[in-house]
Each structure stands twice: as structure tokens, then as C-alpha cells.
Design a protein around this motif. Structure first.
Motif: not given
Length: 64
Positions: A5-23
Motif C-alpha cells: 500500500v505504501g509503495r502504491q501511495r508513493r507511485e501515485i504521488l510521483q504520477l501526480h507530481r508529473a501531472s499524470i492522471s491518477t484517478a
């Protein structure tokens, strides 16, 4: 599970920072968390029914 779960959260944060849709990723994480909560509730219910230990025992640990 918590590591995953922590790994998934970090990956979502990276996507969000890269302005990639995280929905879709956030939806997946929500489903994972719901599944984990359900499994934990089932585990606790089974422990209560079976009268097993609630904490303090390690899988394959000594029973003394």
C-alpha cells in the motif's frame, strides 16, 4: 500488505507530481484498502469464534 500500500501511495504521488492522471490508480488503492480492511475484520471475527490468540504469537513461533 502495508508495504504494498505504501509503495502504491508513493507511485501515485510521483504520477501526480508529473501531472499524470491518477484517478484509476487512486481507485485501485481504495479497492485495495477496502479489501485489506475486510480481510482484517474476517481474521478478527475468526479469532473471536475460534478463541485463538489475539496478539503476541508469531507464525511458527514457540508455544510456551
Amino acid at each position: 500488505m502495508s508495504v504494498q500500500v505504501g509503495r502504491q501511495r508513493r507511485e501515485i504521488l510521483q504520477l501526480h507530481r508529473a501531472s499524470i492522471s491518477t484517478a484509476s490508480a487512486e481507485l485501485l488503492l481504495t479497492r485495495m484498502l477496502a479489501k485489506i480492511e475486510g480481510l482484517c475484520a474476517e481474521r478478527d471475527r475468526l479469532r473471536k469464534v475460534q478463541g485463538g490468540p489475539t496478539k503476541g504469537r508469531v507464525l511458527g513461533g514457540r508455544s510456551w
